[in-house]
Design a protein around this motif. Sequence first.
Motif, short mmCIF file in Angstrom:
data_model
loop_
_atom_site.label_atom_id
_atom_site.label_comp_id
_atom_site.label_asym_id
_atom_site.label_seq_id
_atom_site.Cartn_x
_atom_site.Cartn_y
_atom_site.Cartn_z
N LEU A 248 0.80 -1.26 -0.09
CA LEU A 248 0.00 0.01 -0.08
C LEU A 248 1.00 1.16 0.02
CD1 LEU A 248 -2.82 -0.95 2.40
CD2 LEU A 248 -2.68 -1.34 0.16
N LEU B 119 0.86 4.26 -2.82
CA LEU B 119 0.53 5.60 -2.68
C LEU B 119 1.61 6.56 -3.27
CD1 LEU B 119 -0.58 5.33 1.20
CD2 LEU B 119 -1.96 6.00 -0.81
N ARG C 244 -5.95 5.29 -9.04
CA ARG C 244 -5.98 4.31 -7.64
C ARG C 244 -6.41 2.89 -8.23
NH1 ARG C 244 -7.00 9.42 -5.00
NH2 ARG C 244 -9.30 9.10 -5.20
N PHE D 217 -6.48 -4.39 3.58
CA PHE D 217 -6.00 -3.19 3.62
C PHE D 217 -6.06 -2.13 2.40
CE2 PHE D 217 -3.40 -4.92 7.08
CZ PHE D 217 -4.14 -4.73 7.98
N THR E 220 -9.89 -1.17 1.99
CA THR E 220 -10.26 -0.30 3.01
C THR E 220 -9.72 1.35 2.67
OG1 THR E 220 -10.14 -2.03 4.66
CG2 THR E 220 -10.02 0.23 5.66
N LEU E 221 -8.36 1.38 2.35
CA LEU E 221 -7.92 2.62 2.00
C LEU E 221 -8.48 3.33 0.80
CD1 LEU E 221 -5.46 4.63 2.21
CD2 LEU E 221 -4.11 2.98 0.50
#
Length: 265
Positions: A47, A51, A71, A130, A133-134
């Motif tokens: 992640l 990013l 994304r 994760f 969720t992000l």
Amino acid sequence: MTRSGRPPILDALREKRNVMTAVMLRDMRTRFFNHGLGFLIVSLWPLAHMLILIGVYTLFGRTAPFGDSLRIFFLTGLIPTLTFMYVSRFMCLSLALNRPMLAFPVVKVLDIMAARALLEITAAFLTLFFAFTLLLLLGDNPFPRDPFQAFYGYLALLLLAIGVGSIAGVITMFFSFFATLYGLSMILVYILSGTLFVASALPESLVYPLSFNPVLHAVEWMRVAYYEGYSDRVLDKEYLIGFGVTSLCLGLLMERMLRRIMLEG
């Protein structure tokens, strides 16, 4: 019946479970900071990678090569590629790092490989959780258009990573420098797997050599599952699954044939 009053098969399964649990706990503690929570870093690392790339692309005004969301495009490329890289790399190191445990007669080579595979599968799905969720927190919709195909593609990728990692793990037991070579080879996997580009948009002269990379097919499978109208001309599901099954069988065969030498070494 044994002295415990249970059938022998139950005692054998209980012993196998205890051995695998011990191996998994040892692996979790030794990854980072000599603490079990360090295991979560492995799941969060992709992640952070995603990013950073999003930040770089945004800074230079780049748009998604396909679709509306940068994304989501990175999700469909980075998650399969980085999952393969991390899972197979840790499988490669599993036997060498746990070599001292082979001094205990109850611990077998296959126990270490199976425990590490289970741990890596858990880490891979934590990464997926994760990531979803992000993206939800950032306002994206991370759910695929065809969730079943996305799930099958992810399972095929994990099969591939565990199979290739098993082969690499056995080789590393005899040639420790191979782990370094394998780690360096992951740079090529990252570049050639369609992580940052649309493979189907390339000319045939480039697509053909790239198609020998099974990770590319995992990325394409994921993108076909996410995007309406995404071309599947590069995707070969049978090749990806066949490569994974063959790798796993070869890894298990090597373990069986070389088990005694590894234990004596």
